[in-house]
Design an enzyme around this catalytic site. Structure first.
Site, PDB file in Angstrom:
ATOM      1  N   ASP A   1      93.356  73.107  40.882  1.00  0.00           N
ATOM      2  CA  ASP A   1      93.487  74.733  40.957  1.00  0.00           C
ATOM      3  C   ASP A   1      94.487  74.976  42.160  1.00  0.00           C
ATOM      4  O   ASP A   1      94.091  74.941  43.438  1.00  0.00           O
ATOM      5  CB  ASP A   1      92.202  75.156  41.690  1.00  0.00           C
ATOM      6  CG  ASP A   1      91.086  75.485  40.486  1.00  0.00           C
ATOM      7  OD1 ASP A   1      91.528  76.020  39.363  1.00  0.00           O
ATOM      8  OD2 ASP A   1      89.957  74.976  40.731  1.00  0.00           O
TER       9      ASP A   1
ATOM     10  N   HIS B   1      84.922  67.483  39.892  1.00  0.00           N
ATOM     11  CA  HIS B   1      84.140  67.660  41.125  1.00  0.00           C
ATOM     12  C   HIS B   1      83.615  66.193  41.798  1.00  0.00           C
ATOM     13  O   HIS B   1      83.649  66.259  42.891  1.00  0.00           O
ATOM     14  CB  HIS B   1      82.982  68.486  40.713  1.00  0.00           C
ATOM     15  CG  HIS B   1      83.312  69.738  40.111  1.00  0.00           C
ATOM     16  ND1 HIS B   1      82.963  70.140  38.866  1.00  0.00           N
ATOM     17  CD2 HIS B   1      83.809  70.954  40.869  1.00  0.00           C
ATOM     18  CE1 HIS B   1      83.149  71.387  38.636  1.00  0.00           C
ATOM     19  NE2 HIS B   1      83.848  71.947  39.768  1.00  0.00           N
TER      20      HIS B   1
HETATM   21  O1  PAF Z   1      87.147  76.308  42.754  1.00  0.00           O
HETATM   22  C1  PAF Z   1      85.955  77.000  42.702  1.00  0.00           C
HETATM   23  O2  PAF Z   1      85.025  76.380  42.069  1.00  0.00           O
HETATM   24  C2  PAF Z   1      85.666  78.019  43.231  1.00  0.00           C
HETATM   25  O3  PAF Z   1      86.700  78.803  43.405  1.00  0.00           O
HETATM   26  C3  PAF Z   1      85.145  77.829  44.812  1.00  0.00           C
HETATM   27  C4  PAF Z   1      86.369  77.197  45.748  1.00  0.00           C
HETATM   28  C5  PAF Z   1      84.025  76.976  44.979  1.00  0.00           C
HETATM   29  C6  PAF Z   1      84.918  79.287  45.359  1.00  0.00           C
HETATM   30  O4  PAF Z   1      83.995  79.831  44.852  1.00  0.00           O
END
Ligand code: PAF
Length: 293
Positions: free
Chosen positions: A162, A49
């Site tokens: 993802d 992140h």
């Molecule tokens: O990837 C994630 O953490 C979630 O799927 C997101 C994109 C924040 C949507 O809730």
């Protein structure tokens, strides 16, 4: 906005929990002519992140991170209740990464009583995760569209980890003419190859060792392709073998797909994407890799 200059402690991001304050702050940012970068998250932040946040900070004038564990993207048997919630640690990490604003709404603010409108996600949401987790991308597309409205960003950053989610959001943004650029950033891995994920913290030490096979089966596919192998069926079998040899037997899928449509290929090419979803103990992990990576 509030970045520190020449002090030891990084400036804390502004923390906003209500949409009116959010709208007021971001209207001012936009009227000042600043570009806004958005990093949507569910918190429990890790270096994957933070790499998105750092990129947003580099590329945009003002970086917004959203933290919201979105109930509508979890199935009834999934881990919504126990999904890690680590707000204090997340805020510290976001201060270090120099995010400007954190939007952390409550579920009641996002899904008001009587909420009943959902996004019907694009075709690319059908296979793989869409098949194994019915309703998942409906929930993802809905929350992401809402966040795109709440945060009028110029660019939104998602992790390639993802992969299908990125493609779903990209297709939704194109199909619905959303005025936002959707960017994908490389997967961040542990030194042994395991893709960083908030769910890795569920793993016991023994499972953590076993989990390496998830990325190893993708690497194996890439190595086979590099040696000139093109037969997808044979490669998928070998990927499964890597998993089962390490004791991972509950496999949702191993796939070799077209990078845009995510349909299975018979013959692999350099841009084919290998994907895997499997349970390590009780923890479902996903990972992917483009064969030419
Ligand atoms: O990837 C994630 O953490 C979630 O799927 C997101 C994109 C924040 C949507 O809730």
């Amino acid at each position: 906005m509030s970045r520190s200059a020449g002090t030891d402690a990084p400036a804390k991001p502004l923390i906003v929990t209500d949409r009116d304050t959010l709208a007021a702050v971001l209207a001012k940012v936009r009227s000042d002519g600043q570009t806004i970068g958005l990093v949507p998250t569910m918190g429990a932040l890790h270096d994957g992140h933070l790499s998105l946040v750092r990129r947003a900070v580099r590329e945009c004038d003002f970086t917004v991170v959203t933290i919201f564990v979105n109930p509508t993207q979890f199935g009834p048997q999934e881990d919504f209740a126990r999904y890690p919630r680590t707000l204090e640690a997340d805020l510290q990490a976001l201060a270090q990464a120099q995010a400007d604003l954190v939007y952390a709404p409550t579920a009641e603010q996002i899904y008001r009583p009587g909420f009943s409108t959902f996004v019907d996600p694009p075709d690319v949401a059908q296979p793989l995760e869409g098949h194994c987790r019915p309703g998942h991308f409906r929930g993802v597309a809905t929350i992401v569209l809402k966040l795109f409205h709440l945060v009028p960003a110029h660019v939104a950053y998602f992790g390639r980890k993802d992969y299908q989610q990125w493609r779903v959001i990209q297709a939704m943004a194109e199909d619905l003419d959303l005025p936002i650029r959707v960017e994908a950033c490389p997967t961040v891995r542990e030194p042994d190859g395991l893709a960083m994920s908030s769910r890795n913290r569920y793993l016991t030490p023994a499972e953590r060792q076993q989990a390496v096979a998830v990325s190893r089966c993708l690497l194996h596919a890439a190595q086979l392709a590099a040696q000139g192998e093109t037969r997808a069926a044979m490669m998928r079998q070998q990927m499964r073998d890597v998993l089962t040899r390490s004791g991972i037997t509950r496999i949702d899928y191993v796939a070799l797909v077209d990078p845009l449509t995510l349909t299975e290929v018979e013959e692999v090419h350099a841009d084919t994407v290998a994907l895997v979803a499997a349970f390590v103990g009780g923890t479902r992990l996903i990972d992917n890799r483009q064969l030419k990576e």
